[in-house]
Design a protein around this motif. Structure first.
Motif, PDB file in Angstrom:
ATOM      1  N   UNK A 194       0.829  -1.232   0.042  1.00 62.78           N
ATOM      2  CA  UNK A 194      -0.014   0.132   0.011  1.00 62.78           C
ATOM      3  C   UNK A 194       0.696   1.356  -0.066  1.00 62.78           C
ATOM      4  N   UNK A 195       0.401   2.295  -0.044  1.00 65.76           N
ATOM      5  CA  UNK A 195       0.857   3.509   0.153  1.00 65.76           C
ATOM      6  C   UNK A 195       1.562   3.650   1.183  1.00 65.76           C
ATOM      7  N   UNK A 196       2.565   4.812   1.227  1.00 66.00           N
ATOM      8  CA  UNK A 196       3.397   4.950   2.400  1.00 66.00           C
ATOM      9  C   UNK A 196       2.079   5.517   3.325  1.00 66.00           C
ATOM     10  N   UNK A 197       2.630   5.233   4.685  1.00 60.54           N
ATOM     11  CA  UNK A 197       1.735   5.709   5.822  1.00 60.54           C
ATOM     12  C   UNK A 197       0.524   5.181   5.849  1.00 60.54           C
ATOM     13  N   UNK A 198       0.149   4.383   5.228  1.00 60.10           N
ATOM     14  CA  UNK A 198      -1.100   3.845   5.224  1.00 60.10           C
ATOM     15  C   UNK A 198      -1.590   2.941   6.280  1.00 60.10           C
ATOM     16  N   UNK A 199      -0.453   2.465   6.971  1.00 61.01           N
ATOM     17  CA  UNK A 199      -0.721   1.586   8.441  1.00 61.01           C
ATOM     18  C   UNK A 199      -0.162   0.119   8.075  1.00 61.01           C
ATOM     19  N   UNK A 200       0.497  -0.202   7.199  1.00 59.41           N
ATOM     20  CA  UNK A 200       1.068  -1.373   6.817  1.00 59.41           C
ATOM     21  C   UNK A 200       1.704  -2.131   8.204  1.00 59.41           C
ATOM     22  N   UNK A 201       2.654  -1.436   8.752  1.00 60.06           N
ATOM     23  CA  UNK A 201       3.526  -1.866   9.928  1.00 60.06           C
ATOM     24  C   UNK A 201       2.810  -1.841  10.862  1.00 60.06           C
ATOM     25  N   UNK A 202       1.718  -0.974  11.507  1.00 61.39           N
ATOM     26  CA  UNK A 202       0.924  -1.025  12.438  1.00 61.39           C
ATOM     27  C   UNK A 202       0.127  -2.222  12.295  1.00 61.39           C
ATOM     28  N   UNK A 203      -0.609  -2.538  11.116  1.00 60.05           N
ATOM     29  CA  UNK A 203      -1.481  -3.509  10.919  1.00 60.05           C
ATOM     30  C   UNK A 203      -0.813  -4.863  11.325  1.00 60.05           C
ATOM     31  N   UNK A 204       0.306  -5.080  10.911  1.00 64.06           N
ATOM     32  CA  UNK A 204       1.086  -6.239  11.336  1.00 64.06           C
ATOM     33  C   UNK A 204       1.576  -6.576  12.795  1.00 64.06           C
ATOM     34  N   UNK A 205       1.623  -5.327  13.457  1.00 62.56           N
ATOM     35  CA  UNK A 205       1.608  -5.434  14.911  1.00 62.56           C
ATOM     36  C   UNK A 205       0.357  -5.764  15.713  1.00 62.56           C
ATOM     37  N   UNK A 274      -2.383  -8.384   0.820  1.00 63.45           N
ATOM     38  CA  UNK A 274      -3.187  -7.603   1.583  1.00 63.45           C
ATOM     39  C   UNK A 274      -3.024  -6.024   0.836  1.00 63.45           C
ATOM     40  N   UNK A 275      -3.769  -5.671   0.266  1.00 63.29           N
ATOM     41  CA  UNK A 275      -3.569  -4.128  -0.354  1.00 63.29           C
ATOM     42  C   UNK A 275      -4.234  -3.220   0.498  1.00 63.29           C
ATOM     43  N   UNK A 276      -3.617  -2.446   1.180  1.00 64.91           N
ATOM     44  CA  UNK A 276      -4.230  -1.593   2.409  1.00 64.91           C
ATOM     45  C   UNK A 276      -4.459  -0.154   1.530  1.00 64.91           C
ATOM     46  N   UNK A 277      -5.773   0.455   2.001  1.00 65.32           N
ATOM     47  CA  UNK A 277      -6.052   1.593   1.412  1.00 65.32           C
ATOM     48  C   UNK A 277      -6.743   2.702   2.633  1.00 65.32           C
ATOM     49  N   UNK A 278      -6.139   3.676   2.728  1.00 65.66           N
ATOM     50  CA  UNK A 278      -6.734   4.463   3.511  1.00 65.66           C
ATOM     51  C   UNK A 278      -8.060   4.750   3.605  1.00 65.66           C
ATOM     52  N   UNK A 279      -9.046   4.659   4.587  1.00 64.21           N
ATOM     53  CA  UNK A 279     -10.601   4.870   4.347  1.00 64.21           C
ATOM     54  C   UNK A 279     -10.806   6.231   3.830  1.00 64.21           C
ATOM     55  N   UNK A 280     -10.156   7.028   4.436  1.00 63.23           N
ATOM     56  CA  UNK A 280     -10.531   8.673   4.261  1.00 63.23           C
ATOM     57  C   UNK A 280     -10.154   9.007   2.770  1.00 63.23           C
ATOM     58  N   UNK A 281      -9.022   8.393   2.199  1.00 65.44           N
ATOM     59  CA  UNK A 281      -8.647   8.991   0.933  1.00 65.44           C
ATOM     60  C   UNK A 281      -8.988   8.046  -0.142  1.00 65.44           C
ATOM     61  N   UNK A 305      -9.420  -1.668   4.305  1.00 61.81           N
ATOM     62  CA  UNK A 305      -9.428  -0.419   4.428  1.00 61.81           C
ATOM     63  C   UNK A 305      -9.024  -0.165   5.904  1.00 61.81           C
ATOM     64  N   UNK A 306      -8.066   0.580   6.058  1.00 64.36           N
ATOM     65  CA  UNK A 306      -7.327   0.843   7.200  1.00 64.36           C
ATOM     66  C   UNK A 306      -8.022   2.477   7.916  1.00 64.36           C
ATOM     67  N   UNK A 307      -7.461   2.563   9.242  1.00 66.26           N
ATOM     68  CA  UNK A 307      -7.741   3.783  10.016  1.00 66.26           C
ATOM     69  C   UNK A 307      -9.213   4.086  10.064  1.00 66.26           C
ATOM     70  N   UNK A 308      -9.925   2.984  10.309  1.00 65.81           N
ATOM     71  CA  UNK A 308     -11.607   3.410  10.066  1.00 65.81           C
ATOM     72  C   UNK A 308     -11.818   3.775  11.475  1.00 65.81           C
TER      73      UNK A 308
END
Ligand SMILES: Nc1nc2c(ncn2[C@@H]2O[C@H](COP(=O)(O)OP(=O)(O)OP(=O)(O)O)[C@@H](O)[C@H]2O)c(=O)[nH]1
Ligand SMILES: [Mg+2]
Length: 364
Positions: A194-205, A274-281, A305-308
């Motif tokens: 996914x795009x930078x800062x979308x939350x990939x590493x956070x999701x792994x955690x 898993x293709x992460x997409x920021x929900x807002x954008x 969808x991340x950061x819901x």
């Protein structure tokens, strides 16, 4: 001579004297004026000549003298303000970092507004709304989740095993800069792109509950290598560098993108992306580029969808519907669209359930 004649003569002489005196003072005054005019004229010319000797000041001073001299007639013209008029359509006056011209701004605004209006016009179906409701609930305690897994054993079996494994086992991580040095694929791999800062590493955690093992940052571009995390001997989770805007040089970002593309299209053992997409954008052109690549290489991918937690549930539903509609003609996409928040823990359990089906410890 008679006395009266003498008197008359005296009177005439005094009048003449008076007249002569007046005439002389007038003459003196005009002479003085002429002289002073000559002096000022001379000094002006002299000053100008002197000023012209200095090249830097030449232009400014000549302008000053031109202004000080009346243009025509005796009445000096009123001083006019030097107003510089800038043509708004002349791009030569614009700096590169200036905002675009007013015409373009309005066009951009119109496009943005219409996109926003289109998004707001999406009416989520009751089915997707209830799915979102289930997935935006905040799950805080592990034991709560554990109890739920026991309660709904059939549906949450995968999530239960997955979380148990993540909870118990240590993660073994390897970082790679080049595709030639990737580890030999022995386990099923799930990659997070996914795009930078979308939350990939956070999701792994969040998925593994190993907070801090995978480093995260609010500055885009932290993950710069392909990182493999082995879960015991069952599954391998892969954290990929982001694409798009990041605090790095263009050539470095291009190299990450190439590495990601090569990994996604050629890696043996890769079972799901898993293709992460920021929900807002929502989805951006680079996401579509990666989707096209995965479609060509027939790689199954799941939109997450991340950061819901930062948007309203109805907008999460809208975004999910919008993406599902856009990707309808695609054949490698795995439905439904998942929705998570690594901050609140919402939707993590559902994603675990979906991903656990791919690992070795759950029989198909
Ligand atoms: N509110 C909110 N913030 C989140 C969530 N997930 C991640 N973030 C924040 O988003 C920022 C980026 O998170 P990362 O996990 O580093 O993003 P990344 O995709 O790995 O970024 P790169 O490594 O640069 O590609 C961090 O400040 C996180 O705290 C979420 O679910 N909700
Ligand atoms: Mg990262």
């Amino acid at each position: 001579m008679s006395r009266s004649k003498v008197k008359q003569k005296d009177g005439l002489s005094t009048e003449r004297q008076k007249y002569n005196g007046k005439h002389k003072t007038l003459e003196k005054q005009t002479k003085f004026k002429q002289r002073s005019d000559r002096i000022t004229q001379h000094s002006t010319i002299h000053d100008r000549e002197k000023a012209l000797e200095k090249p830097g000041k030449r232009e400014a001073i000549s302008r000053k003298y031109i202004k000080s001299e009346p243009a025509t007639g005796d009445v000096p013209s009123k001083r006019k303000k030097n107003i510089i008029r800038i043509d708004p359509h002349d791009t030569s006056n614009k700096r590169m970092d200036d905002s675009p011209l007013s015409k373009d701004v309005s066009v951009d605004k119109e496009v943005k507004l219409s996109q926003n209006a289109l998004f707001r016009a999406i009416k989520p179906t009751p089915a997707i709304l209830s799915f979102v409701e289930d997935n935006v609930q905040v799950v805080t305690a592990f034991f709560y989740e554990f109890a739920l897994a026991k309660h709904k054993l059939s549906s949450n079996l995968g999530s239960y095993f997955f979380s148990f494994l993540c909870y118990k086992s240590l993660l073994f991580s390897h970082r790679f800069h080049r595709s030639s040095s990737f580890p030999t694929p022995t386990l099923p791999e799930i990659a997070f792109a996914g795009r930078s800062n979308v939350g990939k590493s956070s999701l792994l955690n969040a998925l593994t509950r190993q907070w801090g093992v995978v480093r995260t940052s609010d500055k885009p571009g932290l993950t710069q290598t392909i990182n493999f995390f082995r879960l015991a001997s069952k599954l391998c989770l892969v954290d990929l560098p982001g694409y798009g805007f990041a605090f790095a040089k263009d050539e470095v970002k291009d190299a990450w993108e190439e590495l990601v593309k090569e990994y996604v299209s050629t890696r043996e053992g890769l079972t799901r992306v898993c293709l992460l997409v920021d929900t807002k954008w929502g989805m951006k052109p680079r996401d579509h580029e990666l989707i096209d690549l995965m479609e060509r290489s027939k790689m199954p991918y799941q939109i997450v969808l991340t950061k819901t937690d930062v948007v309203f549930p109805v907008d999460v539903a809208r975004r999910a519907m919008q993406i599902e509609e856009n990707l309808k003609p695609k054949s490698s996409v795995v439905n439904p669209v998942m929705m998570v928040s690594s901050k609140s823990g919402a939707g993590i359990r559902s994603l675990r359930t979906a991903l656990a089906k791919l690992s070795r410890f759950v029989k198909p």
